[in-house]
Scaffold this motif. Structure first.
Motif, PDB file in Angstrom:
ATOM      1  N   PHE A 177       0.790  -1.382   0.123  1.00 62.56           N
ATOM      2  CA  PHE A 177       0.272  -0.159  -0.051  1.00 62.56           C
ATOM      3  C   PHE A 177       0.855   1.367   0.016  1.00 62.56           C
ATOM      4  O   PHE A 177       0.407   2.483   0.067  1.00 62.56           O
ATOM      5  CB  PHE A 177      -0.899  -0.038   1.304  1.00 62.56           C
ATOM      6  N   GLY A 237      11.129   5.300   3.743  1.00 62.97           N
ATOM      7  CA  GLY A 237      12.111   4.400   4.167  1.00 62.97           C
ATOM      8  C   GLY A 237      11.793   3.924   5.638  1.00 62.97           C
ATOM      9  O   GLY A 237      10.863   4.061   6.186  1.00 62.97           O
ATOM     10  N   GLU A 238      12.694   2.853   6.012  1.00 60.91           N
ATOM     11  CA  GLU A 238      12.474   2.126   7.241  1.00 60.91           C
ATOM     12  C   GLU A 238      13.599   2.533   8.266  1.00 60.91           C
ATOM     13  O   GLU A 238      14.815   2.053   7.932  1.00 60.91           O
ATOM     14  CB  GLU A 238      12.604   0.641   6.956  1.00 60.91           C
ATOM     15  N   SER A 290       4.105  -0.114  12.589  1.00 57.86           N
ATOM     16  CA  SER A 290       3.170  -0.357  11.600  1.00 57.86           C
ATOM     17  C   SER A 290       2.395  -1.967  11.645  1.00 57.86           C
ATOM     18  O   SER A 290       3.149  -2.712  11.018  1.00 57.86           O
ATOM     19  CB  SER A 290       3.684   0.022  10.335  1.00 57.86           C
ATOM     20  N   HIS A 301      -0.932  -3.009  11.157  1.00 59.44           N
ATOM     21  CA  HIS A 301      -2.087  -3.185   9.993  1.00 59.44           C
ATOM     22  C   HIS A 301      -2.698  -4.375   9.780  1.00 59.44           C
ATOM     23  O   HIS A 301      -3.413  -4.592   8.818  1.00 59.44           O
ATOM     24  CB  HIS A 301      -1.159  -2.887   8.805  1.00 59.44           C
TER      25      HIS A 301
HETATM   26  N1  SAH Z   1       8.976   1.992   7.457  1.00 63.27           N
HETATM   27  C1  SAH Z   1       8.341   2.387   8.608  1.00 63.27           C
HETATM   28  C2  SAH Z   1       8.053   4.261   8.515  1.00 63.27           C
HETATM   29  C3  SAH Z   1       7.673   4.665   7.280  1.00 63.27           C
HETATM   30  S1  SAH Z   1       6.319   4.491   6.692  1.00 63.27           S
HETATM   31  C4  SAH Z   1       7.041   1.948   8.850  1.00 63.27           C
HETATM   32  O1  SAH Z   1       6.504   1.230   8.397  1.00 63.27           O
HETATM   33  O2  SAH Z   1       6.453   2.209   9.895  1.00 63.27           O
HETATM   34  C5  SAH Z   1       5.112   5.523   7.762  1.00 63.27           C
HETATM   35  C6  SAH Z   1       3.921   4.931   7.964  1.00 63.27           C
HETATM   36  O3  SAH Z   1       2.820   5.243   6.979  1.00 63.27           O
HETATM   37  C7  SAH Z   1       3.653   3.566   8.416  1.00 63.27           C
HETATM   38  O4  SAH Z   1       2.720   3.182   9.473  1.00 63.27           O
HETATM   39  C8  SAH Z   1       3.113   2.977   7.123  1.00 63.27           C
HETATM   40  O5  SAH Z   1       2.505   1.687   7.207  1.00 63.27           O
HETATM   41  C9  SAH Z   1       2.107   4.186   6.472  1.00 63.27           C
HETATM   42  N2  SAH Z   1       1.511   3.917   5.299  1.00 63.27           N
HETATM   43  C10 SAH Z   1       2.382   3.955   4.157  1.00 63.27           C
HETATM   44  N3  SAH Z   1       1.390   4.095   2.967  1.00 63.27           N
HETATM   45  C11 SAH Z   1       0.186   4.241   3.607  1.00 63.27           C
HETATM   46  C12 SAH Z   1      -1.051   4.420   2.712  1.00 63.27           C
HETATM   47  N4  SAH Z   1      -1.046   4.151   1.564  1.00 63.27           N
HETATM   48  N5  SAH Z   1      -1.770   4.583   3.655  1.00 63.27           N
HETATM   49  C13 SAH Z   1      -1.869   4.602   5.008  1.00 63.27           C
HETATM   50  N6  SAH Z   1      -0.870   4.629   5.513  1.00 63.27           N
HETATM   51  C14 SAH Z   1       0.107   4.385   5.033  1.00 63.27           C
END
Ligand code: SAH
Length: 346
Positions: free
Chosen positions: A121, A162-163, A217, A219
């Protein structure tokens, strides 16, 4: 690294001191330089007005300051959220988002150019990992946004591209630098770090006993559902991540913040809510529900208000702390990775 010069904004004060002593300058010079770089966020050495021209030249010859150039900037007409697309010294692009809250300004910064976690996503996943960011480049996002917007950033969230735990050493060095009293002086409690759940790194972070907020995260409540959207689940399953979270809370006494993006028909059923509540029972935690933002080329969409409310109500009925994330910058693709994606296509 350009011309083999050292990246001074990634250097600790003690490391600058070593250099200063090696050229037979007094130690206090390091403090002056550190403040110019970290606190004032100068973009070139000529701005160090209390340092002699000779010494400025020595710094220029040995070091480089990595800045973030504003390639593009979008301002939301709804809430003045500002999204920046920054260009790095080697032409890579990253994004940051400046948001205004009651308590001050929060900047969401990037930790890598691209990402290799492959979440389905997420717009950043498209194109994979380009490279890790240096600590200096994380700091420069704050310097650039503060200068451009004329504000002081009081909170930082590592939730952009990024992570962070996949760029562990640089992220930790960034945290040390950004919280230095002679630098940006941000309190750890004003910093959140968001991860997709890299278990060994969560444990390594716990050992540091930092007072930052760890966001995970999640989900999905089960591996089966999570695997469909987050390939990293094959390596670290939901239960293993939650165990690491419990160890993290034991070590730091900090509550974990779980991110849960609601995707219609995938992870937003009543059953999912009950399973999630069961797994988080008794944990010191908070749940952030976010209706997933749509990204181009993907068929799924975010859950509607009614479903989001229903999901939230079940978690609350089980005694969990839940908030539905306010959507800021809805008109400017404020989800990270989206703006860069558009620019890279053109
Ligand atoms: N890699 C880290 C930090 C970056 S992503 C992580 O996974 O947490 C930051 C947040 O945005 C994460 O919670 C990710 O799952 C969320 N995110 C990314 N794309 C998204 C989308 N299309 N809709 C909602 N949240 C999203």
């Amino acid at each position: 690294m350009p011309e083999n010069k050292k990246d001074i904004k990634s250097m600790k004060k003690t490391e600058i001191e070593e250099f200063v002593l090696s050229i037979s300058e007094p130690k206090y010079r390091a403090n002056q330089v550190f403040k110019w770089i970290q606190k004032a966020g100068i973009e070139d050495f000529s701005k160090m007005t209390d340092v002699s021209a000779k010494l400025r030249k020595i710094f220029y010859d040995n070091f480089v300051i990595f800045n973030c150039a504003i390639e593009k900037k979008l301002i939301s007409v709804y809430d003045n959220t500002i999204k920046y697309l920054f260009r790095l010294f080697d032409g890579e692009f990253i994004e940051a988002v400046l948001m205004k809250y009651k308590y001050g300004y929060t900047l969401c910064i990037s930790m890598q150019a691209g990402c290799r976690m492959g979440c389905r996503f997420c717009a950043t996943a498209v194109g994979g990992l380009r490279r890790d960011l240096y600590p200096s480049e994380m700091l420069s996002q704050i310097h650039a946004a503060e200068k451009d917007a004329g504000v002081r950033v009081s909170h930082v969230v590592l939730m952009g591209m990024g992570e962070p735990l996949d760029n562990f050493d640089n992220t930790l060095r960034f945290l040390e630098l950004v919280s230095n009293g002679d630098g940006l002086n941000l309190g750890m409690r004003n910093i959140s770090l968001s991860t997709c759940g890299l278990v060994p790194e969560i444990d390594a972070l716990a050992e540091k006993r930092l007072q930052l907020t760890l966001s995970v995260s999640l989900h999905a409540p089960t591996d089966e559902i999570r695997r469909e959207i987050m390939p990293i689940t094959r390596k670290y399953g939901v239960d293993g991540i939650l165990e690491a979270c419990r160890r993290y809370t034991d070590a730091t006494s900090r509550r974990i913040s779980f991110e849960y993006a609601l995707i219609e028909g995938l992870n937003d059923s009543d059953e999912c809510a009950f399973m999630l509540a069961g797994k988080l029972k008794g944990m010191l935690c908070h749940i952030n529900l976010i209706p997933a933002n749509k990204i181009e080329g993907q068929s799924f969409k975010g859950s509607g208000n009614e479903r989001t409310g229903g999901f939230s109500a079940i978690l609350k009925s089980k005694g969990l702390n839940v908030t539905v994330r306010r959507r800021l910058g809805a008109d400017i693709n404020a989800s990270c990775g989206q703006l860069r994606g558009n620019v890279m296509q053109n």
